[in-house]
Design a protein around this motif. Structure first.
Motif, PDB file in Angstrom:
ATOM      1  N   GLU A  39     -36.014  -7.913 -26.094  1.00 58.73           N
ATOM      2  CA  GLU A  39     -36.544  -6.805 -26.389  1.00 58.73           C
ATOM      3  C   GLU A  39     -36.968  -5.358 -25.277  1.00 58.73           C
ATOM      4  O   GLU A  39     -36.728  -4.526 -25.011  1.00 58.73           O
ATOM      5  CB  GLU A  39     -37.899  -6.249 -28.140  1.00 58.73           C
ATOM      6  CG  GLU A  39     -37.102  -6.923 -29.163  1.00 58.73           C
ATOM      7  CD  GLU A  39     -38.219  -6.555 -29.659  1.00 58.73           C
ATOM      8  OE1 GLU A  39     -38.935  -6.291 -30.256  1.00 58.73           O
ATOM      9  OE2 GLU A  39     -37.654  -7.318 -31.655  1.00 58.73           O
ATOM     10  N   ARG A  40     -38.081  -6.279 -24.332  1.00 62.18           N
ATOM     11  CA  ARG A  40     -38.460  -5.865 -23.505  1.00 62.18           C
ATOM     12  C   ARG A  40     -37.456  -5.317 -22.677  1.00 62.18           C
ATOM     13  O   ARG A  40     -37.539  -4.325 -21.605  1.00 62.18           O
ATOM     14  CB  ARG A  40     -39.496  -7.025 -22.374  1.00 62.18           C
ATOM     15  CG  ARG A  40     -40.327  -5.887 -22.004  1.00 62.18           C
ATOM     16  CD  ARG A  40     -41.576  -6.609 -20.867  1.00 62.18           C
ATOM     17  NE  ARG A  40     -40.559  -8.346 -20.346  1.00 62.18           N
ATOM     18  CZ  ARG A  40     -40.473  -8.020 -19.554  1.00 62.18           C
ATOM     19  NH1 ARG A  40     -39.905  -7.370 -18.381  1.00 62.18           N
ATOM     20  NH2 ARG A  40     -39.082 -10.390 -18.924  1.00 62.18           N
ATOM     21  N   LYS A  78     -35.550  -2.589 -23.485  1.00 60.01           N
ATOM     22  CA  LYS A  78     -36.129  -1.028 -23.615  1.00 60.01           C
ATOM     23  C   LYS A  78     -36.392  -0.403 -21.969  1.00 60.01           C
ATOM     24  O   LYS A  78     -36.585   0.300 -21.840  1.00 60.01           O
ATOM     25  CB  LYS A  78     -37.557  -1.386 -24.284  1.00 60.01           C
ATOM     26  CG  LYS A  78     -37.319  -1.434 -25.801  1.00 60.01           C
ATOM     27  CD  LYS A  78     -38.526  -1.394 -26.316  1.00 60.01           C
ATOM     28  CE  LYS A  78     -38.482  -1.610 -27.831  1.00 60.01           C
ATOM     29  NZ  LYS A  78     -39.851  -1.898 -28.710  1.00 60.01           N
ATOM     30  N   GLU A  79     -36.073  -1.720 -20.897  1.00 61.06           N
ATOM     31  CA  GLU A  79     -35.887  -0.916 -19.735  1.00 61.06           C
ATOM     32  C   GLU A  79     -35.018  -0.233 -19.167  1.00 61.06           C
ATOM     33  O   GLU A  79     -34.074  -0.943 -19.272  1.00 61.06           O
ATOM     34  CB  GLU A  79     -36.540  -2.546 -18.599  1.00 61.06           C
ATOM     35  CG  GLU A  79     -37.950  -2.937 -18.594  1.00 61.06           C
ATOM     36  CD  GLU A  79     -37.931  -4.489 -17.436  1.00 61.06           C
ATOM     37  OE1 GLU A  79     -36.424  -4.718 -17.132  1.00 61.06           O
ATOM     38  OE2 GLU A  79     -38.496  -5.036 -17.793  1.00 61.06           O
TER      39      GLU A  79
END
Length: 134
Positions: free
Chosen positions: A126-127, A130-131
């Motif tokens: 998820e991280r 989102k980046e």
């Protein structure tokens, strides 16, 4: 036409001059001439002769196995409708069972519940989503 077949006893009943045991043995043997018919069902000359030989051997006191062995010696094992469960013909009996077992294992592996991913991996994925791309 159906009445004439019924009056003659139909193809399943043996003629009066041959005992039923002759046809029981002949049903276990293939007709060497006709494709897909037993020696009991066929009306070819070879099948008629086979039934006559079976009747003669029975009158001599030979057993069912001795009669079948005679025809196997003469024509080979393909003459038997049920191949023996030994040698190369053992694969005829084993392969279908083995194939069904492998199919069952494959279906089990495909449909069994999958383990969920660890939360750390999900958070990392998820991280990264989102980046912004670099």
């Amino acid at each position: 036409m159906a009445l004439s077949a019924w009056a003659q006893g139909g193809p399943a009943s043996p003629p009066p001059d041959l005992p039923p045991e002759v046809f029981a043995i002949a049903r276990e043997l293939r007709c060497p001439v006709c494709q897909g018919e037993s020696a009991a069902e066929s009306n070819s000359g070879v099948a008629v002769e086979m039934r006559r030989l079976i009747a003669e051997m029975l009158s001599e006191g030979k057993t069912r196995e001795e009669i079948k062995a005679f025809f196997v010696d003469r024509y080979g094992e393909w003459i038997l409708y049920e191949p023996p469960r030994r040698g190369i013909t053992l694969w005829v009996w084993v392969l279908p069972v083995l194939g069904l077992a492998l199919l069952g294992l494959g279906l089990f592996a495909y449909f069994r519940p999958k383990k969920p991913l660890p939360p750390e991996l999900l958070e990392e994925a998820e991280r990264r989503l989102k980046e912004p791309p670099a």
